[in-house]
Design a protein around this motif. Sequence first.
Motif, PDB file in Angstrom:
ATOM      1  N   TYR A 339       0.184 -14.559   7.928  1.00 29.47           N
ATOM      2  CA  TYR A 339       1.222 -13.732   8.554  1.00 29.47           C
ATOM      3  C   TYR A 339       0.705 -12.302   8.633  1.00 29.47           C
ATOM      4  CZ  TYR A 339       5.940 -11.796   9.328  1.00 29.47           C
ATOM      5  OH  TYR A 339       7.052 -11.161   9.847  1.00 29.47           O
ATOM      6  N   HIS A 340       0.461 -11.832   9.867  1.00 30.57           N
ATOM      7  CA  HIS A 340      -0.006 -10.464  10.096  1.00 30.57           C
ATOM      8  C   HIS A 340       1.222  -9.577  10.300  1.00 30.57           C
ATOM      9  CE1 HIS A 340      -3.961 -12.202  10.425  1.00 30.57           C
ATOM     10  NE2 HIS A 340      -3.604 -12.933  11.472  1.00 30.57           N
ATOM     11  N   VAL A 341       1.565  -8.850   9.264  1.00 28.58           N
ATOM     12  CA  VAL A 341       2.808  -8.070   9.257  1.00 28.58           C
ATOM     13  C   VAL A 341       2.529  -6.663   9.786  1.00 28.58           C
ATOM     14  CG1 VAL A 341       4.715  -7.234   7.842  1.00 28.58           C
ATOM     15  CG2 VAL A 341       3.529  -9.357   7.218  1.00 28.58           C
ATOM     16  N   PRO A 342       3.239  -6.224  10.834  1.00 28.95           N
ATOM     17  CA  PRO A 342       3.094  -4.823  11.260  1.00 28.95           C
ATOM     18  C   PRO A 342       3.701  -3.899  10.204  1.00 28.95           C
ATOM     19  CG  PRO A 342       4.805  -5.913  12.543  1.00 28.95           C
ATOM     20  CD  PRO A 342       4.188  -6.963  11.688  1.00 28.95           C
ATOM     21  N   VAL A 343       2.971  -2.867   9.848  1.00 26.83           N
ATOM     22  CA  VAL A 343       3.423  -1.978   8.773  1.00 26.83           C
ATOM     23  C   VAL A 343       3.182  -0.515   9.131  1.00 26.83           C
ATOM     24  CG1 VAL A 343       3.025  -3.693   6.945  1.00 26.83           C
ATOM     25  CG2 VAL A 343       1.167  -2.133   7.591  1.00 26.83           C
ATOM     26  N   VAL A 344       3.947   0.341   8.471  1.00 27.21           N
ATOM     27  CA  VAL A 344       3.619   1.766   8.426  1.00 27.21           C
ATOM     28  C   VAL A 344       3.047   2.039   7.039  1.00 27.21           C
ATOM     29  CG1 VAL A 344       5.312   2.477  10.147  1.00 27.21           C
ATOM     30  CG2 VAL A 344       5.989   2.343   7.747  1.00 27.21           C
ATOM     31  N   LEU A 345       2.341   3.140   6.905  1.00 23.90           N
ATOM     32  CA  LEU A 345       1.614   3.415   5.665  1.00 23.90           C
ATOM     33  C   LEU A 345       2.126   4.687   5.003  1.00 23.90           C
ATOM     34  CD1 LEU A 345      -1.978   2.650   6.995  1.00 23.90           C
ATOM     35  CD2 LEU A 345      -0.510   1.129   5.653  1.00 23.90           C
ATOM     36  N   ARG A 346       2.114   4.643   3.668  1.00 26.65           N
ATOM     37  CA  ARG A 346       2.532   5.809   2.889  1.00 26.65           C
ATOM     38  C   ARG A 346       1.621   5.918   1.676  1.00 26.65           C
ATOM     39  NH1 ARG A 346       7.999   4.699   1.748  1.00 26.65           N
ATOM     40  NH2 ARG A 346       7.400   3.700  -0.212  1.00 26.65           N
ATOM     41  N   ASN A 347       1.202   7.122   1.380  1.00 30.19           N
ATOM     42  CA  ASN A 347       0.360   7.350   0.209  1.00 30.19           C
ATOM     43  C   ASN A 347       1.239   7.794  -0.947  1.00 30.19           C
ATOM     44  OD1 ASN A 347      -1.457   8.633  -1.743  1.00 30.19           O
ATOM     45  ND2 ASN A 347      -3.020   8.462  -0.158  1.00 30.19           N
ATOM     46  N   GLU A 348       1.240   6.988  -2.022  1.00 30.97           N
ATOM     47  CA  GLU A 348       2.021   7.310  -3.205  1.00 30.97           C
ATOM     48  C   GLU A 348       1.081   7.481  -4.391  1.00 30.97           C
ATOM     49  OE1 GLU A 348       5.084   4.473  -3.948  1.00 30.97           O
ATOM     50  OE2 GLU A 348       6.132   4.838  -2.050  1.00 30.97           O
ATOM     51  N   GLU A 349       0.843   8.738  -4.742  1.00 31.91           N
ATOM     52  CA  GLU A 349      -0.018   9.067  -5.877  1.00 31.91           C
ATOM     53  C   GLU A 349      -1.385   8.393  -5.781  1.00 31.91           C
ATOM     54  OE1 GLU A 349       2.223   8.109  -9.354  1.00 31.91           O
ATOM     55  OE2 GLU A 349       3.637   9.765  -9.082  1.00 31.91           O
ATOM     56  N   GLY A 350      -1.939   8.433  -4.573  1.00 28.78           N
ATOM     57  CA  GLY A 350      -3.269   7.899  -4.350  1.00 28.78           C
ATOM     58  C   GLY A 350      -3.315   6.412  -4.066  1.00 28.78           C
ATOM     59  N   ILE A 351      -2.165   5.757  -4.011  1.00 29.04           N
ATOM     60  CA  ILE A 351      -2.101   4.323  -3.712  1.00 29.04           C
ATOM     61  C   ILE A 351      -1.524   4.145  -2.316  1.00 29.04           C
ATOM     62  CG2 ILE A 351      -1.061   2.102  -4.319  1.00 29.04           C
ATOM     63  CD1 ILE A 351      -1.092   3.013  -7.234  1.00 29.04           C
ATOM     64  N   LEU A 352      -2.223   3.381  -1.476  1.00 29.62           N
ATOM     65  CA  LEU A 352      -1.785   3.160  -0.104  1.00 29.62           C
ATOM     66  C   LEU A 352      -0.742   2.050  -0.082  1.00 29.62           C
ATOM     67  CD1 LEU A 352      -2.340   4.177   2.767  1.00 29.62           C
ATOM     68  CD2 LEU A 352      -3.991   2.327   3.024  1.00 29.62           C
ATOM     69  N   LYS A 353       0.460   2.386   0.363  1.00 27.37           N
ATOM     70  CA  LYS A 353       1.583   1.444   0.410  1.00 27.37           C
ATOM     71  C   LYS A 353       1.827   1.031   1.859  1.00 27.37           C
ATOM     72  CE  LYS A 353       3.158   1.657  -3.970  1.00 27.37           C
ATOM     73  NZ  LYS A 353       3.524   0.507  -4.816  1.00 27.37           N
ATOM     74  N   ALA A 354       2.079  -0.269   2.064  1.00 27.45           N
ATOM     75  CA  ALA A 354       2.359  -0.822   3.392  1.00 27.45           C
ATOM     76  C   ALA A 354       3.827  -1.214   3.466  1.00 27.45           C
ATOM     77  CB  ALA A 354       1.467  -2.026   3.651  1.00 27.45           C
ATOM     78  N   ILE A 355       4.535  -0.591   4.396  1.00 25.49           N
ATOM     79  CA  ILE A 355       5.975  -0.831   4.553  1.00 25.49           C
ATOM     80  C   ILE A 355       6.196  -1.631   5.827  1.00 25.49           C
ATOM     81  CG2 ILE A 355       8.233   0.278   4.758  1.00 25.49           C
ATOM     82  CD1 ILE A 355       6.443   2.834   3.652  1.00 25.49           C
ATOM     83  N   PRO A 356       6.713  -2.859   5.740  1.00 28.32           N
ATOM     84  CA  PRO A 356       6.884  -3.696   6.937  1.00 28.32           C
ATOM     85  C   PRO A 356       7.795  -3.052   7.975  1.00 28.32           C
ATOM     86  CG  PRO A 356       7.083  -5.006   4.933  1.00 28.32           C
ATOM     87  CD  PRO A 356       7.060  -3.571   4.501  1.00 28.32           C
ATOM     88  N   VAL A 357       7.429  -3.258   9.227  1.00 26.80           N
ATOM     89  CA  VAL A 357       8.239  -2.805  10.360  1.00 26.80           C
ATOM     90  C   VAL A 357       9.065  -3.989  10.831  1.00 26.80           C
ATOM     91  CG1 VAL A 357       8.155  -1.975  12.741  1.00 26.80           C
ATOM     92  CG2 VAL A 357       6.532  -1.087  11.063  1.00 26.80           C
ATOM     93  N   SER A 358      10.356  -3.784  11.012  1.00 25.31           N
ATOM     94  CA  SER A 358      11.219  -4.879  11.468  1.00 25.31           C
ATOM     95  C   SER A 358      10.849  -5.261  12.902  1.00 25.31           C
ATOM     96  CB  SER A 358      12.687  -4.465  11.403  1.00 25.31           C
ATOM     97  OG  SER A 358      12.918  -3.341  12.218  1.00 25.31           O
ATOM     98  N   THR A 359      10.848  -6.566  13.169  1.00 30.55           N
ATOM     99  CA  THR A 359      10.471  -7.068  14.492  1.00 30.55           C
ATOM    100  C   THR A 359      11.269  -8.315  14.822  1.00 30.55           C
ATOM    101  OG1 THR A 359       8.641  -7.983  15.795  1.00 30.55           O
ATOM    102  CG2 THR A 359       8.537  -8.315  13.430  1.00 30.55           C
ATOM    103  N   THR A 360      11.471  -8.551  16.106  1.00 34.99           N
ATOM    104  CA  THR A 360      12.204  -9.745  16.535  1.00 34.99           C
ATOM    105  C   THR A 360      11.273 -10.854  16.981  1.00 34.99           C
ATOM    106  OG1 THR A 360      12.397  -8.857  18.787  1.00 34.99           O
ATOM    107  CG2 THR A 360      14.195  -8.362  17.252  1.00 34.99           C
ATOM    108  N   GLY A 361       9.964 -10.632  16.872  1.00 38.43           N
ATOM    109  CA  GLY A 361       9.026 -11.682  17.255  1.00 38.43           C
ATOM    110  C   GLY A 361       7.852 -11.142  18.038  1.00 38.43           C
ATOM    111  N   SER A 362       6.987 -12.065  18.525  1.00 43.16           N
ATOM    112  CA  SER A 362       5.739 -11.667  19.179  1.00 43.16           C
ATOM    113  C   SER A 362       5.954 -11.072  20.567  1.00 43.16           C
ATOM    114  CB  SER A 362       4.789 -12.864  19.267  1.00 43.16           C
ATOM    115  OG  SER A 362       5.392 -13.925  19.963  1.00 43.16           O
ATOM    116  N   GLY A 363       7.182 -11.145  21.082  1.00 47.15           N
ATOM    117  CA  GLY A 363       7.459 -10.497  22.365  1.00 47.15           C
ATOM    118  C   GLY A 363       8.035  -9.112  22.213  1.00 47.15           C
ATOM    119  N   ASP A 364       8.177  -8.656  20.972  1.00 48.79           N
ATOM    120  CA  ASP A 364       8.800  -7.364  20.694  1.00 48.79           C
ATOM    121  C   ASP A 364       7.764  -6.259  20.789  1.00 48.79           C
ATOM    122  OD1 ASP A 364      10.305  -5.241  19.861  1.00 48.79           O
ATOM    123  OD2 ASP A 364      10.563  -5.940  17.796  1.00 48.79           O
ATOM    124  N   LEU A 365       7.558  -5.764  22.005  1.00 50.10           N
ATOM    125  CA  LEU A 365       6.549  -4.735  22.245  1.00 50.10           C
ATOM    126  C   LEU A 365       6.871  -3.447  21.499  1.00 50.10           C
ATOM    127  CD1 LEU A 365       3.997  -3.930  23.779  1.00 50.10           C
ATOM    128  CD2 LEU A 365       5.423  -3.295  25.725  1.00 50.10           C
TER     129      LEU A 365
END
Length: 395
Positions: A339-365
């Motif tokens: 499962y390739h999850v689209p994410v945004v990234l945030r740096n928390e005290e030197g640790i890279l965190k991946a926050i999932p982006v909500s999506t309705t499916g593979s047609g959700d441009l």
Amino acid sequence: MISAEEALQLVRQYKVTLEVEEVALLKSLHRVLAQEVKADRDFPPFDRVTMDGIAIRAEDFLSGLRSFPIAQLQAAGAPQTSLDQAGTCIEIMTGAMLPRNANAVVPYEVCIIQDGIATIQAEQVVKGQNIHVQGSDEKVGATLIAAGTKITPAMIGTLASVGLSRVQVYSLPKIAICSTGDELVEVHETPLPHQIRRSNAYMLAAALLEEHLQANLFHLPDHPELMHENLSSIIQEHDVVLLSGAVSKGKFDFLPHVLEQLGLELVFHKIAQKPGKPMLFGTLPAGKIVFGFPGNPVSTFVCYHLYFRAWLQASLGLPPQQQSAQLAQPITYKPALTYHVPVVLRNEEGILKAIPVSTTGSGDLTSILKAKALLSLPTNKTEFKEDEWYPLTLL
């Protein structure tokens, strides 16, 4: 159907050998260097003065002398002068060659100059101060940039410094992008209720521009004979063909059969992943490469970033980009698919965190407008916990 890991390994395995071409210096930016760059002289090539001031013998200062008659002035770019008389100095500029017999430079900031005499106000002068010693960075013959390196603006400066007005780089593949489907209309057209605008091809072309690659865009009709005729000429003129759509099992998905007629040697068709399960990859006569991406926008985008870019990097001799990030919130996903999850990234005290982006499916441009990366969750589990590390692909 193969795993995402196997698919990635196979596209890298089918890398092509690109020819070497010579381009003008500025045209080499972002290209991959095909030659080893060596220092043609010491770096720096002479004892270089690093501050405006006066050049003296440190021994004169250590003997108690503080006032030095100025014997002459030396500018940067002028031939080397010589400090011939003890107890004197040469007024000198940054970048100039250190005069013969001088071994220290005292900056203007700690000098008073009056009536042709420089009086040093500093409490200490050290032999070698404010001098960039010849060869202290690199010696003549040293390798400055290895072949197989992507050229950056800083490297352009290095190439210029060793006299390379023309640079040997690996040639770039000629790429065609082909969209498919009679439901597609051009961007400037107003679609009817049953139509959509042709967006995937332009999205791929823009992604290639980020890699500094130009592509030619084509559209293939949902008609096998016309598709065969058009695709045959496209393949002849290009090294790589990126196809968007018509690779699944729909009644009008003629592309796999047409490619077979054109000599396709299928490497794989279908990957155990979401999105992008129907992806196709293979070779064509004369060493041509074909990527068949699913028609859904997110699937096309994901497959391009995961597989085409990996193939391109391998073909250019660049190392794989391996990154990872921590999942910022738990996910449950039960299908036995990567499962390739689209994410945004945030740096928390030197640790890279991946926050999932909500999506309705593979047609959700619109979901990929927010995403900065893909976090790939493996098939061997269904519960993915917060703070677990997974492979990351930047978009």
